[in-house]
Design a protein around this motif. Structure first.
Motif, PDB file in Angstrom:
ATOM      1  N   SER A 410      72.533 -28.407  76.434  1.00 50.60           N
ATOM      2  CA  SER A 410      71.605 -28.305  75.313  1.00 50.60           C
ATOM      3  C   SER A 410      71.023 -26.908  75.222  1.00 50.60           C
ATOM      4  O   SER A 410      69.837 -26.738  75.034  1.00 50.60           O
ATOM      5  CB  SER A 410      70.521 -29.351  75.441  1.00 50.60           C
ATOM      6  N   LEU A 411      71.878 -25.914  75.341  1.00 54.77           N
ATOM      7  CA  LEU A 411      71.435 -24.551  75.079  1.00 54.77           C
ATOM      8  C   LEU A 411      72.107 -24.103  73.795  1.00 54.77           C
ATOM      9  O   LEU A 411      72.944 -24.805  73.256  1.00 54.77           O
ATOM     10  CB  LEU A 411      71.833 -23.634  76.234  1.00 54.77           C
ATOM     11  N   TYR A 412      71.725 -22.908  73.329  1.00 60.02           N
ATOM     12  CA  TYR A 412      72.270 -22.474  72.051  1.00 60.02           C
ATOM     13  C   TYR A 412      73.694 -21.982  72.241  1.00 60.02           C
ATOM     14  O   TYR A 412      73.923 -20.923  72.829  1.00 60.02           O
ATOM     15  CB  TYR A 412      71.354 -21.438  71.426  1.00 60.02           C
ATOM     16  N   ASN A 414      76.030 -20.744  70.397  1.00 58.85           N
ATOM     17  CA  ASN A 414      76.608 -19.504  69.868  1.00 58.85           C
ATOM     18  C   ASN A 414      75.841 -18.257  70.304  1.00 58.85           C
ATOM     19  O   ASN A 414      76.134 -17.163  69.865  1.00 58.85           O
ATOM     20  CB  ASN A 414      76.772 -19.573  68.349  1.00 58.85           C
ATOM     21  N   LEU A 415      74.882 -18.461  71.193  1.00 62.78           N
ATOM     22  CA  LEU A 415      74.202 -17.307  71.782  1.00 62.78           C
ATOM     23  C   LEU A 415      74.858 -16.984  73.125  1.00 62.78           C
ATOM     24  O   LEU A 415      75.407 -17.864  73.776  1.00 62.78           O
ATOM     25  CB  LEU A 415      72.724 -17.622  72.002  1.00 62.78           C
ATOM     26  N   SER A 416      74.765 -15.719  73.519  1.00 59.08           N
ATOM     27  CA  SER A 416      75.364 -15.355  74.810  1.00 59.08           C
ATOM     28  C   SER A 416      74.444 -15.821  75.938  1.00 59.08           C
ATOM     29  O   SER A 416      73.309 -16.247  75.701  1.00 59.08           O
ATOM     30  CB  SER A 416      75.557 -13.845  74.886  1.00 59.08           C
ATOM     31  N   GLU A 419      71.268 -13.815  75.944  1.00 53.15           N
ATOM     32  CA  GLU A 419      70.356 -14.159  74.841  1.00 53.15           C
ATOM     33  C   GLU A 419      69.644 -15.480  75.095  1.00 53.15           C
ATOM     34  O   GLU A 419      68.462 -15.630  74.786  1.00 53.15           O
ATOM     35  CB  GLU A 419      71.131 -14.213  73.524  1.00 53.15           C
ATOM     36  N   PHE A 423      65.673 -15.818  75.444  1.00 56.24           N
ATOM     37  CA  PHE A 423      64.896 -16.709  74.585  1.00 56.24           C
ATOM     38  C   PHE A 423      64.030 -17.652  75.407  1.00 56.24           C
ATOM     39  O   PHE A 423      62.842 -17.795  75.160  1.00 56.24           O
ATOM     40  CB  PHE A 423      65.794 -17.513  73.647  1.00 56.24           C
ATOM     41  N   PHE A 424      64.640 -18.300  76.413  1.00 57.09           N
ATOM     42  CA  PHE A 424      63.844 -19.273  77.154  1.00 57.09           C
ATOM     43  C   PHE A 424      62.762 -18.585  77.986  1.00 57.09           C
ATOM     44  O   PHE A 424      61.674 -19.127  78.162  1.00 57.09           O
ATOM     45  CB  PHE A 424      64.738 -20.174  77.997  1.00 57.09           C
ATOM     46  N   VAL A 455      79.795 -15.808  75.028  1.00 59.96           N
ATOM     47  CA  VAL A 455      79.147 -16.833  74.208  1.00 59.96           C
ATOM     48  C   VAL A 455      79.081 -18.119  75.026  1.00 59.96           C
ATOM     49  O   VAL A 455      80.095 -18.586  75.555  1.00 59.96           O
ATOM     50  CB  VAL A 455      79.955 -17.061  72.919  1.00 59.96           C
TER      51      VAL A 455
END
Lengths: 569, 368, 368
Positions: A410-412, A414-416, A419, A423-424, A455
């Motif tokens: 449950s992470l983003y 399409n973010l690397s 990233e 973010f977190f 990614v």
């Protein structure tokens, strides 16, 4: 007539690659194996081992790049339609129409399989009785529990008695009770109708239930044979270490560094050891070492450690966290959905540095309790204190002290990696130097440096899981919530993961974990077993097993026994 | 009937009945669109507010201004100065200004200039106002000539005869055109979505391993959504005839036959989209941009195709809705005009063959 | 707080721009719509096919026909030999209009008697028919004036029509400022309405909720990207309007951006309202569709609000698009100064604040 002389499936040097996101992914590499008639053959391997690809090739849904596969003496590439009218196939998500009722699903598949009208009433009755779905024929498939969906999916693939049954991960995400029921159905089919079964699974303990096993890893066959042979090869190499005076995590760490040790795992009250040879490990005199019967997993881990050149080393750095006394306290916790109590009167507490497991069948209220603990769901009644904060009033303050990692990635996507970490970090209020330091820590601790710009959606499951844990640990939480954290990963990745959890627990972090994976329950200090919204039993793994009332039970035996006792009363 | 096909069709109907979004797309959306277009969209202008400025109030000026006052197309407001009228026009209170100059009365009879200032922002309304003003002016000329007993000074006069829609109700062409949009919605968008849904939910995989053939899978989608589309058509036609009172001059059977043909073409587009896009999101985007939007803009439903740039006109030839709109407007307003219906129907046949051919080429009984 | 919101905003941008589908939604539909509306959507008539049935052999009738065929709006397709082919040509849609000149046209005109001509128009598309009539009237008016002045007659009053703000009455000038509104709405809605649903589907929303971020922070973090992308979209389309389509931008840029800002309050608010309710992306899309279609149709984008029934006109009062379009066209074409736009701006602000307040309330109560 069934052709019993030739194998049900014979694959020789099968290769298959896919294009995904511009990269070629090798799903199968020169795979050869046979599935014998009238037996249950298990296709065992972690996620991304190539199990589904193999299943689909056998069903004629994919065409191999090279090699050949014959099913019931028919060529799966050229005679797929013929094969499809002789086999039963259950895809991974059961292939049910969720907006159709149980009966309508059966009708549809009977129509598609060309079951004559006259045969249907008796066939349906048989299948419904077998699956225990009689009371639910009018219910929409989407409203069934996971276990019932799985049995309906199986029933649908059996509407016309198949010669060969292909089951693609039928037991994933299903609780142990339902899993056992599925297995008993499969056994009956084989015994009474002589059906051949090929079943894929990521649960290694299920290998023991198969007549034959094909061990698949990263697109190649590691080994093939009877599970007993697998076990036998490990005879005399497995031991239990017990030392009353030493904390078991410390003991495990010590033993795992002893030369000759392939695997050292916490298992209830002892440490389970697998050796390279037949000699028991050298240990301190106060440690008692006794031989244990080997399991299938021991063989798999030994094979993997032999094949994979890199031995996973866990970097040892302790996050700072201080917690004493009860850090999670639940008193008469309740949650209502309409008139239905999903959770009623749940009371327990977890003290600092403890690894606490929450077990239960599907729909037992385990997820609801877990979501309330994380502050994702408001309780309808009772009190709930997490890290000394009342979640109702200081939700934000309490959340700053917890880390959360969920079963699905449950992470983003399409973010690397970098990233996601950034973010977190920021979401937990880390900024400036503190943030930079934690990101550097995470990249170093989880060996993500090479991959930091990749990614994250394209990562392998093992990497995804590492990243998810890294994100959950960015803010050095006092409490860590893990929701089925290791489902689908290979045993080595699971060991590495639990090594970290153990390190965290040793340094005082409280860990709360839900799981369907009984092996994982053994890693916990204490367990709570839930059924129908209530706590059935709380105790150490040994206590739970002792309370089951059967001799020498596995954790799964104990669990199933407890649930049965409730259902009977 | 083939039992496998029967099973698939039954399944599809059960799903349609139980899935609120199918119902929304098949019935709610047509209803909303028809009501919006039937009541909300009208190009018929009456009582357009215009401003009249008489720089010098006198009998001649008032007499001339009365022509606007008497016309049902205008509602007249009077302003003292061009300036205040201009402000009113800028803030949208009036759409045009008629200015009678100080010397209007003096020069009347000898090319007395009257200024008509149109607000060109809404150019369509501006043109319509200009036309209405000319019409009213013509009447004044006749009245004026009669009053003075002079021969009429307009050398050539137009008599207009509008065929098929003599009172020029815009509803009469918008509502039939909308039927094409609605059929596209059900045929292409809904079909593409439900097909993609089977891929997404993994049920397609379960279907494909049964002895069912790909032709049966496709027919199993085609037949239910064809019937659903015809249901949508019946609803739209009923609303057109009885709620919006659009005349139907052609035969209802020809209407249904032509609609079946278009629906098959639209279904072909939907199936083709789903054969290249297996997620609902992408299929939905392609269906909206590739079928729904063109049915609105490029079909001649609202905008005249002849007036578009050549390249755009060329593109409209592959828009199935274009042919169907031509048939619909002819059937509703003109009658069974075979010389229009047959060539357009032929084009629809060609397009449906094209789309089904492409679908067939793209679909195999495999997961790849 | 500020840093957390900023981080969330950065993440939203990255997630949107790194996703192929996300980029597609931001670039392809706006581009296609800009081209379609810029080139295909037009109420200007060009090359309308017409035929002539002239029973008169005189030179005057030839001059008249030349006046029609010389106009860019009409294109002469055929000269008919008999009366019967008039209706057949129109019925077959080969021509939209037939100009019919009687046998004694030239001679009676030369004798000073008024002579009628007839135009027969295909009314299937009533708007086009109306325009054809208007265009014909304009051509004839010029012809009459020329005739009168060259034959010594005089017309008592002459109407000099001038269109302000859009002297050549180009459709494009009307539609393109509207597209600024349309696309700003579309893109903002798609970005905001799907943002929470996407996270719910991917399971990342739970991960977000267990962080110490408060619902208000999440709301702001989700609103800002929609806001900025809306601003960017509006800017890009405005630039395209001015430099590609050469639509004049007469008003102040500042006024324009005040309007865009206020409109985005509503667009983002409605988008977040849908977002907080929708569980799946499909529901989000459907919700956005059900809001946008009426919002666009009842905004005066293509047809004047004035033509709608009174009750529908009342409904448009709560439609933010309505005010935004009036404001856009005012600023672009009329150069309307700020004070005159206040009657549009304050309702925009009010609707925006109400929408955001509801979205905030829904967010607090629907999060878990």
């Amino acid at each position: 007539m069934q052709d019993v002389l030739n194998p049900a499936i014979e694959a020789s040097r099968l290769s298959k690659t896919f294009l995904a996101g511009g990269r070629r992914i090798e799903a199968l590499n020169e795979v050869s194996f046979t599935v014998k008639h009238g037996l249950v053959t298990g296709l065992i391997g972690p996620d991304a081992a190539g199990k589904s690809t193999l299943m689909r090739l056998a069903a004629g849904l994919l065409v191999p790049d090279s090699g050949s596969i014959s099913v019931l003496s028919l060529d799966a590439t050229r005679q797929s339609l013929k094969i499809q009218s002789a086999i039963g196939y259950m895809p991974q998500r059961f292939g049910l129409y969720e907006d159709l009722t149980v009966q309508e699903n059966l009708d549809l598949y009977a129509d598609l399989q060309g079951v004559p009208m006259g045969d249907r009433p008796s066939r349906f009755e048989e299948l419904l009785a077998m699956a225990g779905l009689f009371p639910f024929v009018k219910r929409l498939a989407g409203n069934l529990s996971g276990g019932m969906k799985q049995k309906l999916g199986l029933a649908c693939s059996l509407v016309r008695q198949p010669e060969l049954l292909l089951l693609d991960e039928p037991t994933v995400g299903v609780d142990p009770v339902s899993r056992r029921e599925l297995w008993s159905i499969v056994y009956r089919l084989v015994k009474e109708k002589g059906t051949s079964v090929l079943l894929s699974t990521a649960y290694l303990d299920e290998a023991e239930r198969c007549d034959e096993v094909v061990l698949l890893h990263e697109g190649s066959v590691l080994d093939q044979g009877e599970p007993a042979t697998f076990r036998k090869s490990m005879d005399g190499r497995v031991f239990a270490a017990k030392a009353p005076g030493i904390p078991k995590r410390l003991l495990q760490t010590e033993i795992s560094r002893t030369p000759g040790v392939i695997d050292a795992l916490i298992h209830g009250d002892h440490v389970r050891i697998v050796m390279e040879g037949l000699t028991p490990p050298d240990a301190r005199p106060d440690v008692s070492i006794v031989p244990l019967p080997p399991r299938f997993e021991d063989r798999f881990v030994t094979l993997l450690k032999k094949t994979s050149s890199v031995r996973h080393e866990v970097p040892y750095e302790k996050p700072i966290a201080q917690a004493k006394g009860a850090v999670i306290e639940l008193e008469n916790l309740q949650r209502k959905f309409g008139d239905f109590y999903a959770v009623k009167n749940v009371t327990f507490s977890v003290s600092g540095g403890e690894v606490f497991g929450l077990l239960g069948a599907n729909g037992a209220g385990k997820s609801t309790t877990f979501r309330m603990l994380c502050g994702l769901l408001a309780p309808s009644g009772g009190t709930l204190r997490v890290a000394g904060e009342d979640l109702r009033h200081a939700a934000s303050k309490a959340r700053a002290k917890i880390g959360y990692m969920s079963q699905k990635f449950s992470l983003y996507g399409n973010l690397s990696i970098l990233e996601n970490l950034k973010f977190f970090g920021a979401a937990y209020g880390l900024s400036g130097n503190a943030g930079q330091n934690r990101i550097a820590w995470a990249i170093d601790e989880f060996s993500l440096a090479d991959m930091k710009d990749a990614v994250s959606g394209d990562l392998s499951l093992g990497y995804k899981q590492r990243l998810a844990l890294a994100c959950a640990l960015m803010h050095e939480p006092e409490i860590l919530f893990l929701d089925e954290p290791t489902s689908g990963v290979d045993p080595l990745a699971r060991r590495e993961f639990w090594q970290r959890i153990n390190d965290l627990a040793s340094s005082g972090v409280t860990v709360m974990v839900t799981t369907h994976f009984m092996e994982e329950a053994e890693y916990c200090d204490r367990l709570a077993i839930m059924a129908e919204g209530e706590i059935l039993k709380i105790g150490t793994p040994a206590e739970i097993k002792a309370g089951a009332g059967i001799e020498n039970p596995t954790m799964e035996d104990a669990f199933v026994e407890l649930i049965r006792a409730v259902e009977a009363s | 009937m083939n039992r496998r096909l029967g099973g698939l069709i039954k399944k599809e109907f059960l799903q349609i009945v139980r899935d609120p979004s199918s119902i929304a797309i098949a019935f709610l959306m047509p209803l909303v669109l028809l009501l919006l277009f039937g009541y909300g969209v009208s190009l018929d202008s009456e009582h357009i507010p215009i401003g009249v400025v008489m720089e010098k109030q006198n009998a001649d000026a008032s007499n001339f201004a009365s022509i606007f006052h008497d016309s049902r197309y205008f509602s007249t407001r009077y302003y003292r100065s061009t300036r205040s009228a201009t402000d009113a026009m800028i803030s949208g209170k009036i759409n045009a200004i008629v200015v009678l100059k100080q010397d209007f009365s003096r020069r009347i009879g000898h090319d007395a200039p009257v200024q008509l200032i149109l607000n060109g922002v809404d150019e369509n309304t501006a043109r319509i106002v200009s036309g209405y003003v000319d019409g009213a002016f013509q009447k004044w000329l006749e009245r004026d000539a009669a009053m003075r007993g002079l021969p009429l000074e307009t050398p050539v006069r137009i008599e207009q005869r509008i065929r098929f829609n003599s009172e020029l109700r815009s509803r009469n062409f918008l509502v039939p055109g909308l039927v094409a949009v609605i059929m596209t919605l059900i045929g292409a968008l809904l079909t593409a979505l439900v097909m993609a849904r089977e891929w997404e939910r993994g049920t397609m995989e379960a279907l494909l391993v049964t002895p069912v053939s790909m032709g049966e899978v496709i027919l199993g989608k085609l037949i239910p959504y064809f019937l659903l589309g015809m249901g949508g058509l019946a609803l739209s036609v009923a609303m057109a005839l009885w709620l919006f009172e659009v005349p139907l001059r052609g035969s209802i059977w020809v209407l249904f036959a032509a609609s079946s043909l278009f629906l098959v073409t639209a279904l072909g587009m939907g199936l083709f989209i789903s054969s290249i896009a297996k997620s609902q999101f992408v299929a939905g985007q392609i269906a909206i941009i590739g079928t729904f939007l063109p049915a609105f803009i490029l079909s001649g439903f609202i905008f005249d195709i002849n007036s578009m740039p050549k390249i755009v006109q060329f593109i409209t030839h592959i828009i199935a809705a274009r042919y169907y709109v031509a048939i619909l407007q002819t059937l509703f307003l003109a009658g069974n005009e075979w010389s229009v219906i047959l060539p357009n129907a032929g084009a629809l046949v060609l397009l449906s063959v094209l789309f089904f051919g492409l679908t067939w080429k793209n679909t195999r009984k495999r997961l790849e | 707080m500020g840093k957390r919101i900023f981080a969330l905003m950065v993440k939203e941008f990255l997630a949107l721009l790194k996703d192929k589908k996300g980029r597609l939604v931001l670039i392809v539909p706006p581009l296609i719509q800009l081209l379609v509306f810029g080139y295909a959507a037009t109420f200007d008539l060009k090359h309308v096919p017409f035929a002539v049935y002239s029973e008169d052999k005189g030179s005057v009738s030839r001059d008249l026909v030349a006046a029609f065929s010389g106009a860019s709006s009409f294109s002469l397709q055929a000269e008919l030999a008999n009366e019967k082919s008039i209706s057949s040509l129109i019925d077959k849609r080969q021509v939209l209009m037939v100009l019919r000149i009687g046998p004694n046209f030239s001679s009676s005109l030369l004798q000073g008697r008024p002579s009628p001509i007839q135009i027969i128009v295909d009314g299937r598309n009533s708007n086009t028919a109306m325009l054809v009539v208007n265009y014909s009237g304009t051509i004839l008016k010029k012809f009459n004036e020329a005739w009168a002045s060259s034959h010594g007659g005089s017309i008592p009053v002459r109407i000099e029509a001038r269109a302000w703000f859009n002297p050549n009455l180009e459709s494009r000038w009307f539609f393109i400022p509207g597209i600024v509104g349309l696309l700003t709405l579309l893109v903002t809605m798609l970005v905001t309405a799907l943002s929470v649903a996407r996270e719910r589907e991917q399971g990342t929303f739970d991960q977000l909720l267990v962080t110490p971020m408060s619902p208000v922070e999440i709301l702001i973090g989700k609103a800002l990207p929609g806001f900025l992308i809306g601003m960017l979209e509006a800017t890009v389309i405005t630039l395209a309007a001015v430099f590609w389509f050469h639509v004049p931008l007469l008003g102040s840029i500042l006024t324009l951006y005040v309007g865009i800002f206020l409109f985005l309050l509503s667009a983002v608010g409605v988008g977040l309202m849908i977002s907080s309710i929708a569980v799946t992306q499909q529901q989000g899309l459907l919700g956005a569709f059900f809001f946008m279609v009426p919002a666009i149709i009842l905004s005066g984008f293509a047809t004047p609000i004035r033509n709608m029934p009174t009750i529908v006109q009342d409904i448009t009062l709560i439609n933010p698009m309505r005010y935004f379009l009036i404001m856009l066209r005012g600023v672009f074409l009329q150069g309307t100064p700020f004070p005159l736009l206040l009657p549009e701006l304050w309702p925009l602000a009010a609707i925006g604040i109400v929408c955001l307040a509801i979205a905030g309330w829904l967010f607090r109560n629907r999060m878990y």
